[in-house]
Write a protein that holds these residues in place. Structure first.
Motif, PDB file in Angstrom:
ATOM      1  N   VAL A   1       9.548  10.245   0.224  1.00 27.90           N
ATOM      2  CA  VAL A   1       9.147  10.779  -1.081  1.00 27.90           C
ATOM      3  C   VAL A   1       9.767  12.158  -1.236  1.00 27.90           C
ATOM      4  O   VAL A   1       9.515  13.054  -0.428  1.00 27.90           O
ATOM      5  N   THR A   2      10.581  12.330  -2.273  1.00 27.14           N
ATOM      6  CA  THR A   2      11.339  13.563  -2.467  1.00 27.14           C
ATOM      7  C   THR A   2      10.940  14.245  -3.757  1.00 27.14           C
ATOM      8  O   THR A   2      10.791  13.602  -4.803  1.00 27.14           O
ATOM      9  N   GLU A   3      10.763  15.543  -3.676  1.00 25.98           N
ATOM     10  CA  GLU A   3      10.447  16.336  -4.859  1.00 25.98           C
ATOM     11  C   GLU A   3      11.539  16.149  -5.898  1.00 25.98           C
ATOM     12  O   GLU A   3      12.733  16.222  -5.589  1.00 25.98           O
ATOM     13  N   ASP A   4      11.170  15.867  -7.132  1.00 29.98           N
ATOM     14  CA  ASP A   4      12.128  15.585  -8.202  1.00 29.98           C
ATOM     15  C   ASP A   4      12.407  16.861  -8.988  1.00 29.98           C
ATOM     16  O   ASP A   4      11.775  17.162  -9.998  1.00 29.98           O
ATOM     17  N   LYS A   5      13.386  17.623  -8.512  1.00 31.97           N
ATOM     18  CA  LYS A   5      13.764  18.865  -9.181  1.00 31.97           C
ATOM     19  C   LYS A   5      15.183  18.738  -9.701  1.00 31.97           C
ATOM     20  O   LYS A   5      16.059  18.210  -9.022  1.00 31.97           O
ATOM     21  N   ALA A   6      15.399  19.234 -10.901  1.00 37.00           N
ATOM     22  CA  ALA A   6      16.748  19.228 -11.440  1.00 37.00           C
ATOM     23  C   ALA A   6      17.629  20.082 -10.562  1.00 37.00           C
ATOM     24  O   ALA A   6      17.267  21.187 -10.172  1.00 37.00           O
TER      25      ALA A   6
ATOM     26  N   LEU B   1       0.806  -1.218   0.000  1.00 34.51           N
ATOM     27  CA  LEU B   1       0.000   0.000   0.000  1.00 34.51           C
ATOM     28  C   LEU B   1       0.843   1.274   0.000  1.00 34.51           C
ATOM     29  O   LEU B   1       0.312   2.366  -0.190  1.00 34.51           O
ATOM     30  N   LEU B   2       2.151   1.136   0.230  1.00 31.06           N
ATOM     31  CA  LEU B   2       3.018   2.305   0.153  1.00 31.06           C
ATOM     32  C   LEU B   2       3.119   2.802  -1.288  1.00 31.06           C
ATOM     33  O   LEU B   2       3.039   2.019  -2.242  1.00 31.06           O
ATOM     34  N   LEU B   3       3.299   4.095  -1.442  1.00 28.59           N
ATOM     35  CA  LEU B   3       3.522   4.655  -2.775  1.00 28.59           C
ATOM     36  C   LEU B   3       4.790   4.086  -3.383  1.00 28.59           C
ATOM     37  O   LEU B   3       5.770   3.816  -2.674  1.00 28.59           O
ATOM     38  N   THR B   4       4.783   3.903  -4.678  1.00 33.93           N
ATOM     39  CA  THR B   4       5.962   3.424  -5.391  1.00 33.93           C
ATOM     40  C   THR B   4       6.333   4.432  -6.484  1.00 33.93           C
ATOM     41  O   THR B   4       5.545   5.313  -6.825  1.00 33.93           O
ATOM     42  N   GLN B   5       7.530   4.272  -7.012  1.00 37.98           N
ATOM     43  CA  GLN B   5       8.012   5.185  -8.036  1.00 37.98           C
ATOM     44  C   GLN B   5       7.054   5.250  -9.219  1.00 37.98           C
ATOM     45  O   GLN B   5       6.578   4.225  -9.715  1.00 37.98           O
ATOM     46  N   GLY B   6       6.736   6.468  -9.656  1.00 37.50           N
ATOM     47  CA  GLY B   6       5.864   6.661 -10.808  1.00 37.50           C
ATOM     48  C   GLY B   6       4.417   6.914 -10.450  1.00 37.50           C
ATOM     49  O   GLY B   6       3.627   7.312 -11.320  1.00 37.50           O
ATOM     50  N   GLU B   7       4.045   6.698  -9.180  1.00 40.16           N
ATOM     51  CA  GLU B   7       2.641   6.894  -8.807  1.00 40.16           C
ATOM     52  C   GLU B   7       2.309   8.348  -8.489  1.00 40.16           C
ATOM     53  O   GLU B   7       1.132   8.714  -8.477  1.00 40.16           O
ATOM     54  N   VAL B   8       3.321   9.158  -8.208  1.00 35.68           N
ATOM     55  CA  VAL B   8       3.101  10.588  -7.975  1.00 35.68           C
ATOM     56  C   VAL B   8       4.041  11.352  -8.897  1.00 35.68           C
ATOM     57  O   VAL B   8       5.255  11.348  -8.707  1.00 35.68           O
ATOM     58  N   LYS B   9       3.477  12.001  -9.887  1.00 38.46           N
ATOM     59  CA  LYS B   9       4.289  12.718 -10.861  1.00 38.46           C
ATOM     60  C   LYS B   9       5.088  13.835 -10.192  1.00 38.46           C
ATOM     61  O   LYS B   9       4.569  14.603  -9.392  1.00 38.46           O
ATOM     62  N   GLY B  10       6.379  13.887 -10.517  1.00 38.69           N
ATOM     63  CA  GLY B  10       7.229  14.944  -9.984  1.00 38.69           C
ATOM     64  C   GLY B  10       7.899  14.600  -8.676  1.00 38.69           C
ATOM     65  O   GLY B  10       8.542  15.463  -8.064  1.00 38.69           O
ATOM     66  N   TYR B  11       7.789  13.331  -8.245  1.00 37.67           N
ATOM     67  CA  TYR B  11       8.391  12.920  -6.976  1.00 37.67           C
ATOM     68  C   TYR B  11       9.126  11.588  -7.126  1.00 37.67           C
ATOM     69  O   TYR B  11       8.703  10.711  -7.882  1.00 37.67           O
TER      70      TYR B  11
ATOM     71  N   PRO C   1       0.043  18.115  -1.516  1.00 38.05           N
ATOM     72  CA  PRO C   1      -1.309  17.572  -1.630  1.00 38.05           C
ATOM     73  C   PRO C   1      -1.399  16.349  -2.531  1.00 38.05           C
ATOM     74  O   PRO C   1      -2.126  15.397  -2.225  1.00 38.05           O
ATOM     75  N   ALA C   2      -0.653  16.359  -3.650  1.00 38.29           N
ATOM     76  CA  ALA C   2      -0.704  15.225  -4.577  1.00 38.29           C
ATOM     77  C   ALA C   2      -0.202  13.956  -3.911  1.00 38.29           C
ATOM     78  O   ALA C   2      -0.716  12.859  -4.142  1.00 38.29           O
ATOM     79  N   LEU C   3       0.811  14.097  -3.069  1.00 42.43           N
ATOM     80  CA  LEU C   3       1.363  12.957  -2.346  1.00 42.43           C
ATOM     81  C   LEU C   3       0.328  12.416  -1.354  1.00 42.43           C
ATOM     82  O   LEU C   3       0.074  11.204  -1.287  1.00 42.43           O
ATOM     83  N   LEU C   4      -0.266  13.313  -0.580  1.00 41.02           N
ATOM     84  CA  LEU C   4      -1.297  12.916   0.379  1.00 41.02           C
ATOM     85  C   LEU C   4      -2.446  12.190  -0.310  1.00 41.02           C
ATOM     86  O   LEU C   4      -2.872  11.111   0.111  1.00 41.02           O
ATOM     87  N   GLN C   5      -2.945  12.781  -1.384  1.00 45.35           N
ATOM     88  CA  GLN C   5      -4.088  12.201  -2.076  1.00 45.35           C
ATOM     89  C   GLN C   5      -3.768  10.837  -2.657  1.00 45.35           C
ATOM     90  O   GLN C   5      -4.567   9.891  -2.550  1.00 45.35           O
ATOM     91  N   ALA C   6      -2.592  10.709  -3.260  1.00 48.25           N
ATOM     92  CA  ALA C   6      -2.209   9.436  -3.875  1.00 48.25           C
ATOM     93  C   ALA C   6      -2.046   8.341  -2.828  1.00 48.25           C
ATOM     94  O   ALA C   6      -2.450   7.202  -3.041  1.00 48.25           O
ATOM     95  N   GLN C   7      -1.419   8.688  -1.688  1.00 47.71           N
ATOM     96  CA  GLN C   7      -1.191   7.669  -0.669  1.00 47.71           C
ATOM     97  C   GLN C   7      -2.493   7.227  -0.001  1.00 47.71           C
ATOM     98  O   GLN C   7      -2.742   6.040   0.172  1.00 47.71           O
TER      99      GLN C   7
END
Length: 261
Positions: free
Chosen positions: A121-126, A65-75, A250-256
């Motif tokens: 979960v870390t924000e994916d910023k260049a 049930l934990l979030l995995t890579q690709g389930e939250v865009k930008g993270y 918010p996107a992380l909260l909602q997805a999880q």
């Protein structure tokens, strides 16, 4: 130069490896649903207790049930963090009533259960870091969120939420936490505006002392859905020098929460 600058640089070097008790751990070497629409840390009314007694999930079921890579865009999602506390026994507080908040801040189960998992979960910023130190702060302007899931038998999840809600009130004046011999002082705990997700939630903020060189305000939220409790704790090191508070994405909260049963 004040040690606070060194503290922030030391802390940011460990941006992928942070817990509440580690926020100021580097400083000694130069170097943490509201009631729907209520906007405070009092948990919303739990669902009716007339349903059959809940059964806890297994750890393997909870892991799925934990979030995995690709389930939250930008993270970016990492499966765990070696520097987060591995158990509640390694985290000590001067106030027992504050322990549920401390556990939630370290992605540990805030209630009485052994079934718990976590990731970060870390924000994916260049990266904008260059040889020019003026750009260094921008490179560290990244939101890092520790996510914990725990599962409970019977009414254990509701009791966990109450423990956190009670802790926010009882610990308003702050507390001290010790991990691996390092002490961190939280000077204030306050209710906050939450996501309104799940069956009930407890959002809060903490003011964490940066080794006497100012404070950092950090957001946390604990959300229950059924007999599963999710904890979120977001840190942005660049915000420590600005006084701004990094929100839990918010996107992380909602997805999880959407993945919980």
């Amino acid at each position: 130069m004040k040690r606070s600058s060194g503290a922030r640089l030391c802390a940011t070097a460990a941006v992928g490896a942070l817990s509440l008790a580690l926020i100021t751990g580097c400083s000694s070497d130069e170097t943490k649903k509201d009631a729907k629409g209520s906007g405070d840390a009092s948990s919303s009314a739990p669902a009716s207790s007339s349903a059959p007694a809940a059964k806890a999930l297994t750890k393997a079921e909870l892991e799925k049930l934990l979030l995995t890579q690709g389930e939250v865009k930008g993270y970016k999602v990492a499966s765990g963090d070696d520097t987060l506390p591995k158990s509640k026994s390694v985290v000590k507080s001067d106030k027992a009533e504050c322990e549920p908040i401390i556990w939630a801040s370290g992605a540990l189960a805030p209630g009485d259960t052994d079934v718990a998992v976590s990731n970060s979960v870390t924000e994916d910023k260049a990266s904008t870091a260059t040889a020019d130190p003026k750009n260094l702060a921008d490179a560290f302007d990244i939101n890092l969120t520790f996510v914990g899931l725990s599962s409970y038998e019977g009414d254990g999840a509701e009791k966990a939420m109450k423990a956190v809600s009670d802790g926010v009130k009882a610990c308003a004046g702050g507390y001290t936490v010790t991990t691996k011999g390092e002490k961190t002082k939280v000077t204030k705990v306050a209710p906050a505006k939450g996501s309104g997700l799940g069956d009930e939630s407890v959002p809060f903020t903490e003011n964490v002392d940066l080794d006497g060189e100012g404070t950092a305000t950090v957001n946390g939220e604990v959300v229950r859905k059924g007999n599963t409790v999710a904890t979120f704790y977001t840190v942005n090191f660049a915000s420590f020098s600005t006084g701004k508070v990094a929100p839990i994405p918010p996107a992380l909260l909602q997805a999880q929460i959407a993945k919980l049963k």
